[in-house]
Write a protein that holds these residues in place. Sequence first.
Motif, PDB file in Angstrom:
ATOM      1  N   GLY A   1       1.846  -7.459   5.546  1.00  0.00           N
ATOM      2  CA  GLY A   1       1.736  -7.136   6.698  1.00  0.00           C
ATOM      3  C   GLY A   1       1.129  -7.432   7.538  1.00  0.00           C
ATOM      4  N   VAL A   2       0.629  -8.556   7.621  1.00  0.00           N
ATOM      5  CA  VAL A   2      -0.352  -9.225   8.604  1.00  0.00           C
ATOM      6  C   VAL A   2       1.024  -9.985   9.690  1.00  0.00           C
ATOM      7  CG1 VAL A   2      -1.637 -10.686   9.750  1.00  0.00           C
ATOM      8  CG2 VAL A   2      -2.616  -8.729   7.988  1.00  0.00           C
ATOM      9  N   ALA A   3       2.147  -9.631  10.753  1.00  0.00           N
ATOM     10  CA  ALA A   3       2.550 -10.622  11.165  1.00  0.00           C
ATOM     11  C   ALA A   3       1.854 -11.918  12.394  1.00  0.00           C
ATOM     12  CB  ALA A   3       3.731  -9.935  11.857  1.00  0.00           C
ATOM     13  N   HIS A   4       2.786 -12.807  12.134  1.00  0.00           N
ATOM     14  CA  HIS A   4       1.537 -13.191  13.066  1.00  0.00           C
ATOM     15  C   HIS A   4       2.821 -14.699  12.681  1.00  0.00           C
ATOM     16  CE1 HIS A   4       0.544 -15.348   8.704  1.00  0.00           C
ATOM     17  NE2 HIS A   4       1.057 -16.605   9.555  1.00  0.00           N
ATOM     18  N   ARG A   5       2.699 -15.442  14.307  1.00  0.00           N
ATOM     19  CA  ARG A   5       3.578 -17.455  14.327  1.00  0.00           C
ATOM     20  C   ARG A   5       3.075 -18.224  14.046  1.00  0.00           C
ATOM     21  NH1 ARG A   5       3.709 -17.938  20.266  1.00  0.00           N
ATOM     22  NH2 ARG A   5       1.697 -17.387  20.184  1.00  0.00           N
ATOM     23  N   ILE A   6       3.958 -18.821  13.004  1.00  0.00           N
ATOM     24  CA  ILE A   6       3.785 -20.639  12.624  1.00  0.00           C
ATOM     25  C   ILE A   6       5.069 -21.325  12.700  1.00  0.00           C
ATOM     26  CG2 ILE A   6       3.390 -18.747  10.324  1.00  0.00           C
ATOM     27  CD1 ILE A   6       5.309 -20.310   8.992  1.00  0.00           C
ATOM     28  N   LEU A   7       4.118 -23.138  12.689  1.00  0.00           N
ATOM     29  CA  LEU A   7       5.508 -23.578  13.731  1.00  0.00           C
ATOM     30  C   LEU A   7       5.590 -24.748  12.606  1.00  0.00           C
ATOM     31  CD1 LEU A   7       3.206 -24.920  17.393  1.00  0.00           C
ATOM     32  CD2 LEU A   7       5.240 -22.909  16.934  1.00  0.00           C
ATOM     33  N   ASN A   8       7.060 -25.161  12.353  1.00  0.00           N
ATOM     34  CA  ASN A   8       6.880 -26.008  11.179  1.00  0.00           C
ATOM     35  C   ASN A   8       7.921 -27.367  12.377  1.00  0.00           C
ATOM     36  OD1 ASN A   8       8.391 -23.688   9.369  1.00  0.00           O
ATOM     37  ND2 ASN A   8       6.737 -25.098   8.951  1.00  0.00           N
ATOM     38  N   ASP A   9       7.662 -28.155  11.687  1.00  0.00           N
ATOM     39  CA  ASP A   9       8.091 -29.855  12.117  1.00  0.00           C
ATOM     40  C   ASP A   9       9.299 -30.598  11.620  1.00  0.00           C
ATOM     41  OD1 ASP A   9       8.580 -32.169  13.824  1.00  0.00           O
ATOM     42  OD2 ASP A   9       6.375 -33.210  13.463  1.00  0.00           O
ATOM     43  N   GLU A  10      10.162 -30.140  11.691  1.00  0.00           N
ATOM     44  CA  GLU A  10      11.736 -30.305  11.256  1.00  0.00           C
ATOM     45  C   GLU A  10      11.374 -32.409  10.650  1.00  0.00           C
ATOM     46  OE1 GLU A  10      15.075 -28.926  13.525  1.00  0.00           O
ATOM     47  OE2 GLU A  10      15.457 -28.099  11.918  1.00  0.00           O
ATOM     48  N   GLY A  11      10.658 -33.159  11.185  1.00  0.00           N
ATOM     49  CA  GLY A  11      11.015 -33.848  10.515  1.00  0.00           C
ATOM     50  C   GLY A  11       9.680 -34.265   9.782  1.00  0.00           C
ATOM     51  N   ALA A  12       8.735 -33.274   9.674  1.00  0.00           N
ATOM     52  CA  ALA A  12       7.819 -33.575   8.737  1.00  0.00           C
ATOM     53  C   ALA A  12       8.371 -32.933   7.443  1.00  0.00           C
ATOM     54  CB  ALA A  12       6.680 -33.300   9.049  1.00  0.00           C
ATOM     55  N   PRO A  13       7.375 -33.675   6.559  1.00  0.00           N
ATOM     56  CA  PRO A  13       8.128 -33.103   4.539  1.00  0.00           C
ATOM     57  C   PRO A  13       7.429 -31.960   4.313  1.00  0.00           C
ATOM     58  CG  PRO A  13       6.553 -35.314   4.767  1.00  0.00           C
ATOM     59  CD  PRO A  13       6.690 -34.780   5.724  1.00  0.00           C
ATOM     60  N   ALA A  14       7.587 -30.975   4.130  1.00  0.00           N
ATOM     61  CA  ALA A  14       6.813 -29.749   3.391  1.00  0.00           C
ATOM     62  C   ALA A  14       5.443 -30.195   2.733  1.00  0.00           C
ATOM     63  CB  ALA A  14       7.286 -28.998   2.402  1.00  0.00           C
ATOM     64  N   TYR A  15       5.408 -30.969   2.132  1.00  0.00           N
ATOM     65  CA  TYR A  15       3.890 -31.287   1.729  1.00  0.00           C
ATOM     66  C   TYR A  15       3.820 -32.687   1.788  1.00  0.00           C
ATOM     67  CZ  TYR A  15      -0.097 -31.668  -1.002  1.00  0.00           C
ATOM     68  OH  TYR A  15      -0.677 -31.503  -2.108  1.00  0.00           O
ATOM     69  N   ALA A  16       3.284 -33.849   2.084  1.00  0.00           N
ATOM     70  CA  ALA A  16       2.257 -34.979   1.608  1.00  0.00           C
ATOM     71  C   ALA A  16       1.464 -35.709   0.328  1.00  0.00           C
ATOM     72  CB  ALA A  16       1.315 -35.583   3.005  1.00  0.00           C
ATOM     73  N   THR A  17       2.424 -35.884  -0.428  1.00  0.00           N
ATOM     74  CA  THR A  17       1.534 -36.524  -2.045  1.00  0.00           C
ATOM     75  C   THR A  17      -0.416 -36.272  -1.395  1.00  0.00           C
ATOM     76  OG1 THR A  17       3.050 -37.539  -2.481  1.00  0.00           O
ATOM     77  CG2 THR A  17       1.027 -37.625  -3.697  1.00  0.00           C
ATOM     78  N   ASN A  18      -1.225 -35.601  -2.256  1.00  0.00           N
ATOM     79  CA  ASN A  18      -2.645 -35.178  -2.293  1.00  0.00           C
ATOM     80  C   ASN A  18      -2.982 -36.091  -3.558  1.00  0.00           C
ATOM     81  OD1 ASN A  18      -4.754 -34.197  -2.197  1.00  0.00           O
ATOM     82  ND2 ASN A  18      -4.724 -32.237  -2.332  1.00  0.00           N
ATOM     83  N   GLU A  19      -3.743 -36.902  -2.858  1.00  0.00           N
ATOM     84  CA  GLU A  19      -4.210 -38.042  -4.136  1.00  0.00           C
ATOM     85  C   GLU A  19      -5.364 -37.762  -4.420  1.00  0.00           C
ATOM     86  OE1 GLU A  19      -3.509 -41.965  -3.218  1.00  0.00           O
ATOM     87  OE2 GLU A  19      -1.456 -41.951  -3.147  1.00  0.00           O
ATOM     88  N   ARG A  20      -6.310 -36.542  -3.238  1.00  0.00           N
ATOM     89  CA  ARG A  20      -7.479 -36.525  -3.955  1.00  0.00           C
ATOM     90  C   ARG A  20      -7.877 -35.414  -4.886  1.00  0.00           C
ATOM     91  NH1 ARG A  20      -9.569 -35.153   2.321  1.00  0.00           N
ATOM     92  NH2 ARG A  20      -7.758 -33.832   2.437  1.00  0.00           N
ATOM     93  N   SER A  21      -8.370 -35.616  -5.319  1.00  0.00           N
ATOM     94  CA  SER A  21      -9.014 -34.662  -6.223  1.00  0.00           C
ATOM     95  C   SER A  21     -10.016 -33.734  -6.174  1.00  0.00           C
ATOM     96  CB  SER A  21      -9.921 -34.594  -7.600  1.00  0.00           C
ATOM     97  OG  SER A  21     -10.327 -33.825  -8.659  1.00  0.00           O
TER      98      SER A  21
END
Length: 303
Positions: free
Chosen positions: A215-235
């Motif tokens: 119900g809350v409409a807002h704008r977001i940005l995506n960078d086509e050249g970037a991966p969806a998510y970088a591997t997270n090695e932090r706990s």
Amino acid sequence: MSVQSILGNFALILFVLTIVTGVIWFLDVFYLAKKRRAHADAALAEYDARNAKLAAEGIKPDSNSRAALEAGILRQPTWIEYSGSFFPVIALVFFLRSFLYEPFKIPSSSMVPTLLVGDLILVNKYTYGVRLPVINKKIIEVNDPKRGDVMVFKYPEDPSLDYIKRVVGVPGDKIVYKNKRLTINDQALSYEELPDYLDEDRLTYSKQYKENLNGVAHRILNDEGAPAYATNERSFPGHENCSFNGGDFSCTVPPGNYFMMGDNRDNSLDSRYWGFVPDQNIVGKAFFIWMNFSNLKRIGSFQ
């Protein structure tokens, strides 16, 4: 607490200044001023007795210096005068920013296009509950953060830093981020493609979408050249509630915590990397841009 943390904690500095100037103000009002008054009365009595004796001897006394004598004795020392005059102002500022509204400046591009670098925003300090300043302990329950809110909070890995992101998940939510799209509690969010967004500083374009976050409409940005998510090695606390699979992940938000993401999805270090935001880290809800010196058109609500 390190010196750097103390200097970076404006609330603590204001609190100390309020206490110090307040103690001096009360000390002067209820003790030092009365002491000066008693000293002045004694000096004036002696002055009047001396003048009466001169008059009795036929010598005309100088009555003009009586007021100057009294004013000189009653005058506040400089350190008390300045402290007393600053106390009401400092106390008012401390109260306003601790319990009502606090100003912040956007330092990074993680919330573009909603908030730009240089935006000066106001944060409502009481909408998520009344908290004691400095220690940030909630004493009165009001409202809980809702999905879609833009929230300021203490960075979990360094509470001396304030971060701002959008609330994506509330306690109990199952968050899935796959192919740069969100699914919350098995309900996929809707996305409407918008014209590409131009970053005027870097002269680059990003894909822009309107995301409907329950119900809350807002704008977001995506960078086509970037991966969806970088591997997270932090706990991080609650890491066991999450599963990571290449560029996708899923998390179940534990009780008393929130999952935060920046609107500039591929340029935001958020809960995907450093984990959940506990309730005790909440500062308030951002709701208004009161100034941007580079672009006066930015002034106004961004909700």
